[in-house]
Write a protein that holds these residues in place. Structure first.
Motif, PDB file in Angstrom:
ATOM      1  N   VAL A 105       0.851  -1.187   0.000  1.00 11.52           N
ATOM      2  CA  VAL A 105       0.000   0.000   0.000  1.00 11.52           C
ATOM      3  C   VAL A 105       0.888   1.240   0.000  1.00 11.52           C
ATOM      4  N   LEU A 106       0.710   2.093  -1.013  1.00  9.22           N
ATOM      5  CA  LEU A 106       1.518   3.312  -1.135  1.00  9.22           C
ATOM      6  C   LEU A 106       1.106   4.401  -0.143  1.00  9.22           C
ATOM      7  N   GLY A 107      -0.149   4.414   0.228  1.00  9.01           N
ATOM      8  CA  GLY A 107      -0.635   5.466   1.114  1.00  9.01           C
ATOM      9  C   GLY A 107      -1.057   6.714   0.357  1.00  9.01           C
ATOM     10  N   GLY A 108      -1.366   6.570  -0.920  1.00  5.89           N
ATOM     11  CA  GLY A 108      -1.799   7.701  -1.743  1.00  5.89           C
ATOM     12  C   GLY A 108      -1.198   7.615  -3.136  1.00  5.89           C
ATOM     13  N   LEU A 113      -0.429  19.021  -7.537  1.00  5.62           N
ATOM     14  CA  LEU A 113      -1.424  19.991  -7.050  1.00  5.62           C
ATOM     15  C   LEU A 113      -1.653  19.881  -5.548  1.00  5.62           C
ATOM     16  N   GLU A 114      -1.630  18.650  -5.031  1.00  7.26           N
ATOM     17  CA  GLU A 114      -1.856  18.442  -3.600  1.00  7.26           C
ATOM     18  C   GLU A 114      -0.551  18.412  -2.808  1.00  7.26           C
ATOM     19  N   GLY A 115       0.575  18.542  -3.500  1.00  8.20           N
ATOM     20  CA  GLY A 115       1.873  18.557  -2.829  1.00  8.20           C
ATOM     21  C   GLY A 115       2.340  17.193  -2.346  1.00  8.20           C
ATOM     22  N   VAL A 116       1.856  16.110  -2.963  1.00 13.36           N
ATOM     23  CA  VAL A 116       2.264  14.759  -2.567  1.00 13.36           C
ATOM     24  C   VAL A 116       3.473  14.355  -3.409  1.00 13.36           C
ATOM     25  N   ARG A 117       4.610  14.176  -2.719  1.00 14.96           N
ATOM     26  CA  ARG A 117       5.872  13.824  -3.374  1.00 14.96           C
ATOM     27  C   ARG A 117       6.207  12.360  -3.126  1.00 14.96           C
ATOM     28  N   PRO A 118       7.163  11.802  -3.846  1.00 11.09           N
ATOM     29  CA  PRO A 118       7.548  10.394  -3.629  1.00 11.09           C
ATOM     30  C   PRO A 118       7.911  10.088  -2.176  1.00 11.09           C
ATOM     31  N   GLU A 119       8.505  11.051  -1.489  1.00 10.02           N
ATOM     32  CA  GLU A 119       8.891  10.837  -0.088  1.00 10.02           C
ATOM     33  C   GLU A 119       7.685  10.715   0.824  1.00 10.02           C
ATOM     34  N   ASP A 120       6.538  11.227   0.383  1.00  9.32           N
ATOM     35  CA  ASP A 120       5.326  11.168   1.202  1.00  9.32           C
ATOM     36  C   ASP A 120       4.625   9.814   1.115  1.00  9.32           C
ATOM     37  N   LEU A 121       5.040   8.986   0.163  1.00 10.02           N
ATOM     38  CA  LEU A 121       4.450   7.671  -0.018  1.00 10.02           C
ATOM     39  C   LEU A 121       5.433   6.603   0.441  1.00 10.02           C
ATOM     40  N   THR A 122       5.019   5.346   0.416  1.00  8.29           N
ATOM     41  CA  THR A 122       5.893   4.254   0.870  1.00  8.29           C
ATOM     42  C   THR A 122       6.665   3.634  -0.292  1.00  8.29           C
ATOM     43  N   ILE A 123       7.067   4.468  -1.249  1.00  7.20           N
ATOM     44  CA  ILE A 123       7.825   3.976  -2.407  1.00  7.20           C
ATOM     45  C   ILE A 123       9.190   3.452  -1.962  1.00  7.20           C
ATOM     46  N   GLY A 124       9.813   4.112  -0.994  1.00  9.38           N
ATOM     47  CA  GLY A 124      11.099   3.647  -0.467  1.00  9.38           C
ATOM     48  C   GLY A 124      10.991   2.258   0.139  1.00  9.38           C
ATOM     49  N   ALA A 141      -1.078  -1.550  -9.672  1.00 13.65           N
ATOM     50  CA  ALA A 141      -2.542  -1.486  -9.675  1.00 13.65           C
ATOM     51  C   ALA A 141      -3.014  -0.124  -9.171  1.00 13.65           C
ATOM     52  N   THR A 142      -2.416   0.929  -9.716  1.00 10.20           N
ATOM     53  CA  THR A 142      -2.865   2.274  -9.350  1.00 10.20           C
ATOM     54  C   THR A 142      -4.114   2.612 -10.154  1.00 10.20           C
ATOM     55  N   ASN A 143      -4.839   3.608  -9.680  1.00 16.94           N
ATOM     56  CA  ASN A 143      -6.078   3.994 -10.346  1.00 16.94           C
ATOM     57  C   ASN A 143      -5.798   4.580 -11.725  1.00 16.94           C
ATOM     58  N   ALA A 144      -6.794   4.524 -12.590  1.00 18.68           N
ATOM     59  CA  ALA A 144      -6.650   4.996 -13.972  1.00 18.68           C
ATOM     60  C   ALA A 144      -6.900   6.498 -14.066  1.00 18.68           C
ATOM     61  N   THR A 145      -6.333   7.244 -13.126  1.00 14.29           N
ATOM     62  CA  THR A 145      -6.400   8.706 -13.150  1.00 14.29           C
ATOM     63  C   THR A 145      -5.040   9.232 -13.586  1.00 14.29           C
ATOM     64  N   LEU A 146      -4.971  10.512 -13.873  1.00 19.50           N
ATOM     65  CA  LEU A 146      -3.691  11.110 -14.253  1.00 19.50           C
ATOM     66  C   LEU A 146      -2.659  10.912 -13.150  1.00 19.50           C
ATOM     67  N   GLU A 147      -3.057  11.144 -11.901  1.00 18.89           N
ATOM     68  CA  GLU A 147      -2.133  10.988 -10.777  1.00 18.89           C
ATOM     69  C   GLU A 147      -1.735   9.516 -10.584  1.00 18.89           C
ATOM     70  N   GLY A 148      -2.712   8.615 -10.751  1.00 18.35           N
ATOM     71  CA  GLY A 148      -2.424   7.185 -10.617  1.00 18.35           C
ATOM     72  C   GLY A 148      -1.455   6.694 -11.672  1.00 18.35           C
ATOM     73  N   GLN A 149      -1.650   7.154 -12.907  1.00 19.39           N
ATOM     74  CA  GLN A 149      -0.752   6.756 -13.990  1.00 19.39           C
ATOM     75  C   GLN A 149       0.632   7.373 -13.810  1.00 19.39           C
ATOM     76  N   THR A 150       0.684   8.601 -13.317  1.00 16.68           N
ATOM     77  CA  THR A 150       1.976   9.244 -13.030  1.00 16.68           C
ATOM     78  C   THR A 150       2.725   8.453 -11.959  1.00 16.68           C
ATOM     79  N   THR A 151       2.001   8.034 -10.938  1.00 18.75           N
ATOM     80  CA  THR A 151       2.597   7.251  -9.855  1.00 18.75           C
ATOM     81  C   THR A 151       3.128   5.920 -10.390  1.00 18.75           C
ATOM     82  N   ALA A 152       2.339   5.242 -11.220  1.00 20.20           N
ATOM     83  CA  ALA A 152       2.760   3.956 -11.794  1.00 20.20           C
ATOM     84  C   ALA A 152       4.012   4.140 -12.657  1.00 20.20           C
TER      85      ALA A 152
END
Length: 197
Positions: A105-108, A113-124, A141-152
């Motif tokens: 679970v990434l945690g987001g 726009l919301e200021g969520v950076r890689p360090e704010d998630l559990t990518i490490g 399995a991220t959501n099919a949104t712009l942010e989800g695809q960017t994260t993937a």
């Protein structure tokens, strides 16, 4: 006219997803009428969950044990890891009983726009899990949104140096969907991902 305590309970319930003020008041009235059975059981269940709820230190799932039931299950495929944005996504996928591996679970999701950076998630933590070895496939399995695809895309780039197969959930037409009800993004993705018959 209700007492302050009942209004407070209705206001608290109205903050839950899917419940507005009117639905919350109806729920409170239903609970009040059944206070000896339903209300008492609900309070006991809420109190028990509040006292025992923990976050799994391995995957980030929410359970009453650490590690969670999924991570502790020896029958799960330890070589497959499915990366999701939130616990709700994990529960939805696991409820389908189609993925037999483990989760992360990434945690987001990343969002400028919301200021969520890689360090704010559990990518490490994800990279650490893959680096330890024993994982052959990472399913994004991220959501099919712009942010989800960017994260993937970001995670896929970070995993490029590891000897793992990186896959992503398919996107496109839902089963039983009618073309004239679908948005342009879904139609475009379905056309790009078309396959031979």
């Amino acid at each position: 006219m209700a007492s302050q305590e009942i209004d407070t309970l209705a206001s608290a319930l109205a903050r839950l997803p899917g419940l507005g003020p009117r639905s919350a008041r109806r729920a409170v009235l239903w609970l009040v009428k059944r206070r000896d059975t339903a209300l008492v059981q609900l309070l006991a269940a809420l109190d028990d969950v509040a006292a025992r709820l923990v976050e799994c230190t391995i995957c980030g799932n929410v359970d009453t044990t650490d590690p969670c039931a999924i991570c502790a299950d020896p029958r799960r495929d330890q070589r497959s890891l499915c990366v999701v944005e939130d616990v709700a996504d994990l529960w939805a996928l696991d409820r389908a009983r189609l993925f037999t591996g483990r989760y992360h679970v990434l945690g987001g999701r990343l969002s400028a726009l919301e200021g969520v950076r890689p360090e704010d998630l559990t990518i490490g933590k994800l990279l650490d899990r893959v680096e330890k070895g024993g994982i052959d496939e990472v399913v994004l399995a991220t959501n099919a949104t712009l942010e989800g695809q960017t994260t993937a895309h970001y995670i896929a780039e970070r995993l490029e140096g590891f000897p793992v197969r990186i896959t992503q959930l398919a996107h496109g037409l839902p089963v039983g969907g009618e073309l004239d009800y679908l948005d342009e993004g879904t139609l475009a993705q379905a056309l790009r991902a078309r396959r031979p018959v």
